[in-house]
Design a protein around this motif. Sequence first.
Motif, short mmCIF file in Angstrom:
data_model
loop_
_atom_site.label_atom_id
_atom_site.label_comp_id
_atom_site.label_asym_id
_atom_site.label_seq_id
_atom_site.Cartn_x
_atom_site.Cartn_y
_atom_site.Cartn_z
N LEU A 188 0.83 -1.24 -0.04
CA LEU A 188 -0.01 0.11 0.17
C LEU A 188 0.88 1.20 0.04
N ALA A 189 2.03 1.32 0.87
CA ALA A 189 2.66 2.34 0.97
C ALA A 189 3.48 2.65 -0.11
N LEU A 190 4.02 1.45 -0.98
CA LEU A 190 4.89 1.67 -2.24
C LEU A 190 3.81 2.06 -3.17
N VAL A 191 2.82 1.98 -3.57
CA VAL A 191 1.77 2.58 -4.42
C VAL A 191 1.73 3.92 -4.04
N PHE A 192 1.31 4.13 -2.78
CA PHE A 192 1.13 5.61 -2.53
C PHE A 192 2.22 6.45 -2.66
N GLY A 193 3.35 5.88 -2.41
CA GLY A 193 4.41 6.66 -2.68
C GLY A 193 5.00 6.89 -4.05
N ALA A 194 4.76 6.19 -4.79
CA ALA A 194 5.16 6.25 -6.21
C ALA A 194 4.15 7.03 -6.90
N MET A 195 2.87 6.78 -6.83
CA MET A 195 2.13 7.34 -7.42
C MET A 195 0.76 8.25 -6.87
N LYS A 196 0.93 8.62 -5.68
CA LYS A 196 -0.27 9.13 -4.75
C LYS A 196 -1.41 8.36 -5.06
N MET A 197 -1.43 7.10 -5.08
CA MET A 197 -2.67 6.54 -5.28
C MET A 197 -2.98 5.65 -4.02
N LEU A 198 -4.07 6.06 -3.17
CA LEU A 198 -4.60 5.12 -2.30
C LEU A 198 -5.33 4.04 -2.68
N ASN A 199 -4.74 2.77 -2.90
CA ASN A 199 -5.37 1.71 -3.46
C ASN A 199 -6.39 1.11 -2.40
N MET A 200 -7.70 1.53 -2.59
CA MET A 200 -8.74 1.16 -1.59
C MET A 200 -9.18 -0.33 -1.97
N SER A 201 -8.73 -0.90 -3.06
CA SER A 201 -8.86 -2.39 -3.46
C SER A 201 -8.02 -3.20 -2.87
N HIS A 202 -7.03 -2.87 -2.11
CA HIS A 202 -5.93 -3.57 -1.66
C HIS A 202 -6.41 -4.75 -0.69
N GLY A 203 -7.35 -4.49 0.08
CA GLY A 203 -7.82 -5.55 1.08
C GLY A 203 -8.56 -6.52 0.13
N ALA A 204 -9.27 -6.21 -0.81
CA ALA A 204 -9.82 -7.14 -1.79
C ALA A 204 -8.92 -8.00 -2.53
N ILE A 205 -7.92 -7.55 -3.12
CA ILE A 205 -6.81 -8.00 -3.80
C ILE A 205 -6.15 -9.06 -2.76
N LEU A 206 -6.01 -8.71 -1.46
CA LEU A 206 -5.44 -9.45 -0.46
C LEU A 206 -6.26 -10.93 -0.26
N ALA A 207 -7.72 -10.70 -0.10
CA ALA A 207 -8.68 -11.91 -0.05
C ALA A 207 -8.44 -12.80 -0.94
N LEU A 208 -8.38 -11.89 -2.51
CA LEU A 208 -8.43 -12.94 -3.58
C LEU A 208 -7.05 -13.82 -3.76
N GLY A 209 -6.04 -13.27 -3.25
CA GLY A 209 -4.75 -14.16 -3.19
C GLY A 209 -5.20 -15.21 -2.07
N GLY A 210 -5.54 -15.00 -1.15
CA GLY A 210 -5.99 -16.11 -0.14
C GLY A 210 -6.83 -17.09 -1.01
N TYR A 211 -8.00 -16.79 -1.57
CA TYR A 211 -8.82 -17.84 -2.17
C TYR A 211 -8.13 -18.34 -3.25
N LEU A 212 -7.32 -17.59 -3.99
CA LEU A 212 -6.44 -18.36 -5.25
C LEU A 212 -5.68 -19.39 -4.87
N SER A 213 -4.76 -18.90 -3.49
CA SER A 213 -4.14 -20.22 -3.20
C SER A 213 -5.09 -21.43 -2.57
N TYR A 214 -6.34 -21.09 -2.14
CA TYR A 214 -7.32 -22.20 -1.73
C TYR A 214 -7.60 -23.09 -2.86
N PHE A 215 -7.96 -22.26 -3.96
CA PHE A 215 -8.64 -22.75 -5.12
C PHE A 215 -7.43 -23.69 -5.92
#
Lengths: 237, 292
Positions: free
Chosen positions: B25-52
């Motif tokens: 989150l900090a890397l993206v905000f630092g580089a492009m002033k973008m607060l990525n509010m979908s970060h949490g959903a991507i995190l969940a997606l990662g967990g589910y993809l590993s499960y899948f």
Amino acid sequence: MSVELSIQNLTAGYGAQIVLRNLSLDVESGTLTALIGPNGHGKSTLLRAISGLVTIAAGQILLAGTRIDRYRPDAIVARGIVHVPQGDLLFPDMTVLENLRMGSYLPAAARLERQRLEEVFTLLPKLRDRQQQTASTLSGGERRMVGIGRGLMTSGRILMLDEPSLGLAPIIIDQIYEVVDTLRRSGRTVILVEENAVRAADIADEIHLLDHGGIAWGGTGAELSGRPELLETYLGA
Amino acid sequence: MDVSLQILASGLTLGAMYAISTAGLALVFGAMKMLNMSHGAILALGGYLSYFALTGLGLPAPVGITFAVLVCAAVGVVIYHIVARPMLQSDNFETRIFIATIGVGVILESIILEAFGPQPKPQPVSVPGSLMWGGVYLPYQNLMILGVAVLIMAALGFALQKTRIGRAIRATAQNRDAAQLMGVRIGGVYALVLAISGGLAAVSGITISSLSSLLPNMGADPMLKAFIICVVAGLGSVPGSVIAALFIGVFEAVVQYIFGVRFSFALLLILVILVLIWRPHGVFGRVQGVRL
Ligand SMILES: Nc1ncnc2c1ncn2[C@@H]1O[C@H](COP(=O)(O)OP(=O)(O)OP(=O)(O)O)[C@@H](O)[C@H]1O
Ligand SMILES: [Mg+2]
């Protein structure tokens, strides 16, 4: 001599605000062209349009006959146009050395990094002692030198300097102008934006007066000195 | 003594998990002033993809984890091209991208819900067993999480400081125009930081769910914590956010032990308020610009 950079009927600005209107300007290879003009009339915008930071609305920019006005900024630098911007725009949390090395970021310049670094330190000896200092803690004059040195690290044939003397003490300005003179004598093409018309007339092969987003007058330094009314009208000097 | 070491150990594990998700989150905000509010959903997606990959496709864990990381990195790149790039030039990029990525998060969460349903699922990636060390109970799972976090942070730190592309990222973060004038293709930098951030989110989703379980909205709490940690550290400071993450993990473990779980979030917010009174731009932040 040949025209190296040709700007033809350029219109550009920021969003709905048009800053440059139908501006045309030719820069010959190996000359020093100075741009003077009142504050806020588009000198920096012209340089930013050339280096691709500002998207142009109409007209074209040619480098040695090739259109470059739709190129991204990184592609324009790669073609040898270097822009040392107004206000230095250093990387504040990097050291002086890291800032300089960013100048040789592109592969063509990276190959010559050591040699260029030596050249920059010879031209700007003060930077050699300041290599490890963080840029944000430098004095104004030192910052300017890093900005210029960083530009010189690139593989530029055309060097655009935006107000290199702005805000500096006269003695530092003299040093900066010595550097500019050295660069000019090295055979590079230099485009210099300068507030001070007398300084510009002194050093430039050609001077252009930018007013309301267009070129209001162009000529040599000597010709400008013979037209005091121009300076009075446009610069209030 | 044993108790305080035990708290420290679980606090550090918690902090390590926070660090992984916060660094992206900090890397993206630092580089492009973008607060990525979908970060949490991507995190969940990662967990589910590993499960899948592990449960559904029966792939071995290293392959499944790599699969989840790569897909989430690709999601980051897609977010750059479809969502961020069209609005990069706009005046209120920071506000627009904030709102747009909330939308992206909702979409991703809905996809997860549709694909896997609302019931909790177990994360198959786990290391059984534990270690008793000086009276402290250390599950291998926690040790692995700590190890992974240390490895990732070291790799990220090395890449940012020592590699050419790392220099390009730092330059872009510190001055976007100047970076372009040096020949940095910032579009590439933006796509890359979103990819790295997506990959880190996947790792963090896998580790977090391995200690609890998978839920479609499991990213909300780590995302909130990551945001809090970023604010405490100073938005955009990657090393700062790692230190703050470890500190806050330990803080949370201590508070939970002394006052109980229900006080931990309230006390965390009080801590944040105090920090921001003391240093309005964060502990490692500066008045202008961001550090990377
Ligand atoms: N990023 C920007 N967004 C909107 N307007 C801008 C931007 N940058 C410059 N301008 C406007 O464009 C006009 C021309 O600015 P520019 O910086 O080109 O002038 P200048 O001739 O370089 O002036 P100075 O001598 O003060 O440096 C000004 O009215 C300025 O306010
Ligand atoms: Mg200007």
